[in-house]
Design an enzyme around this catalytic site. Structure first.
Site, PDB file in Angstrom:
ATOM      1  N   LYS A 168      35.887 125.445  51.638  1.00 20.11           N
ATOM      2  CA  LYS A 168      37.342 125.584  51.593  1.00 20.11           C
ATOM      3  C   LYS A 168      37.708 126.982  51.083  1.00 20.11           C
ATOM      4  CE  LYS A 168      37.777 121.104  52.504  1.00 20.11           C
ATOM      5  NZ  LYS A 168      38.384 120.568  53.732  1.00 20.11           N
ATOM      6  N   HIS A 287      31.337 115.401  63.708  1.00 21.71           N
ATOM      7  CA  HIS A 287      32.643 115.190  63.093  1.00 21.71           C
ATOM      8  C   HIS A 287      33.500 114.366  64.047  1.00 21.71           C
ATOM      9  CE1 HIS A 287      36.450 115.889  61.049  1.00 21.71           C
ATOM     10  NE2 HIS A 287      35.763 116.358  60.024  1.00 21.71           N
TER      11      HIS A 287
END
Length: 473
Positions: A168, A287
């Site tokens: 992040k 994902h």
């Protein structure tokens, strides 16, 4: 021998596709749909209409039906059940002969089962709740490139879940700063770091630059820790050619694992990439970006357990499954149901977990369940209790949000996990004694102590939207 006469015109679907006396064959593909019919359309007709439109039927009788054995090829609605607490919908069970589908093609199965029928006017809403893939069809699919045991052998990690972290901020970092974050997390004690699903090749960080800096980070962290490390390099791309170019470059850099967004990328691309990964010895992280668009509405779409089965057939070594305790949708019973569908060789029907059919996977390898989304160290005891060892726990903000930095966040997660595994192995109740387990471990880990203080008030107390419809049978 009498010649069957062709009769033109329109007739009710139930005359051909409603077959309550039918006993499904072991080789049939079975589907359970939740159907909400239009007012005035009765259950048998609606179920038969779905069977017709998802197999051989059309809106009128056609003379070419006489050129084939329609009795063999047609789908059959063979059972109807009430949906508990919902008098507007019902469950319809439909059997499809295996020869309706191309061998090893998830694409072809979905084109029929969730194709034009979902826009059919006879139904107000339609949801594919579950599919039974017969072993005869499972064996035509390649499945996971490697599976759980082979991945453990490749990564030399046993007896515990793996630890990961999504870097992040997910977008905006330069490749060099991104690589630095990867290195710090891996050096601190994580097994994997990860590209987020929407990290591809943007102007701020082109894919080749990211791959190079990440490779350097991994090799350095491995040299310093003596452990095998990995980063899920997302090779999802605008075209298959570019996807394979990125995968090949990752292989050149000796990266152990790559990543694909299997729904936005598509089943065709995913199956091809899984075959490439098997051939090259590369692990494949999957994902599920976009899944909630199709699986969250409890009345219309595709249930996530169906997507789980499709992914295991198409191929992947990891799949995001939700966390139960984190920020994403998913109740405990349902989540444990689809986690078993990923990992076990045989999963029996269990309506209390939303599983409508027995599912036999034969010798097809299992897939690691990935718990990711809003989790932190306080969740570790519950995560281990819910998922067991064959899982990856991914702490993004729960690593990078540590007040002392990325490496400290990684160290806190590693200490917490090892403390919980040790307690579990001693026979302690993780969910009842979790607080004591973590606070005792924190006495010897200042990183864990700070993490526990930082996230002690963080909870995600939202009710699940898609609740189980438990049928009392």
């Amino acid at each position: 021998m009498a010649v069957k006469k062709y009769e033109a015109g329109v007739k009710e679907y139930r005359q051909t596709y409603w077959a309550p006396e039918y006993v499904p064959l072991d080789s049939d593909i079975l589907a359970c749909f939740k159907i909400t019919p239009q007012p005035g359309v009765d259950r048998e007709e609606a179920a038969a209409a779905v069977a017709a439109e998802s197999s051989t039927g059309t809106w009128t009788t056609v003379w070419t039906d006489l050129l084939t054995d329609m009795d063999y090829y047609k789908g059959r609605a063979y059972r109807i059940e009430d949906v508990p607490g919902d008098d507007t919908s019902f469950y319809a069970f439909i059997a499809y002969p295996i020869d309706l589908f191309e061998e090893g093609s998830v694409v072809n199965v979905f084109t029929s089962l969730v194709g034009n029928v979902f826009g059919f006017k006879a139904v107000r809403a339609l949801r594919l709740e579950d599919v039974r893939f017969p072993l005869a069809y499972v064996k035509t699919c390649n499945g996971p490139p490697h599976g759980i045991q082979v991945e453990r052998d490749k990564m030399n990690k046993y007896g515990r879940p793996m630890l990961g972290c999504t870097i992040k901020p997910k977008l905006g970092l330069s490749a060099k700063n991104y690589g630095r974050a990867v290195y710090e997390c891996l050096r601190g004690g994580l097994d994997f770091t990860k590209d987020d699903e929407n990290v591809n090749s943007q102007p701020f960080m082109r894919w080749r630059d990211r791959f190079l800096f990440v490779a350097d980070a991994i090799h350095t962290a491995e040299a310093e820790t003596g452990e095998r490390k990995g980063h899920y390099l997302n090779v999802t791309a605008p075209s298959p050619e570019e996807m394979y170019e990125r995968a090949e470059f990752a292989k050149e850099l000796n990266m152990p694992i790559i990543m694909h967004d299997f729904l936005t990328g598509g089943f065709c691309a995913n199956t091809g990439l899984a075959r490439w990964c098997r051939k090259t010895g590369t692990l494949l992280h999957i994902h599920r970006a976009m899944h909630a668009v199709v699986d969250r509405n409890p009345h219309h779409g595709i249930h996530f357990r169906v997507l789980v089965k499709a992914l295991r057939l198409s191929g992947g070594d990891h799949l995001h499954t939700g966390t139960v305790v984190g920020k994403l949708e998913g109740d405990r019973a349902s989540t444990q149901g689809w986690v078993d569908l990923l990992r076990e060789s045989f999963v029996p029907e269990d309506r209390s977990r939303g599983i409508f059919f027995d599912q036999d996977w034969g010798s097809m390898p299992g897939v690691f369940a990935v718990a990711s989304g809003g989790i932190h160290v306080w969740h570790m005891p519950s995560l281990l209790a819910i998922f067991g060892d064959d899982a990856v726990f991914q702490f993004g903000g729960g690593t990078l949000g540590h007040p002392w930095g990325n490496a400290a966040g990684a160290a806190a997660n590693r200490v917490a996990l090892e403390a919980c595994v040790e307690a579990r192995n001693e026979g302690r109740d993780l969910e009842r004694e979790g607080k004591d387990i973590l606070t005792n471990a924190a006495k010897d880990s200042p990183e864990l102590k700070i993490a526990l203080e930082t996230w002690k008030e963080i909870k995600f107390e939202f009710d699940t939207v898609d609740k189980l419809d438990v049928v009392n049978r």
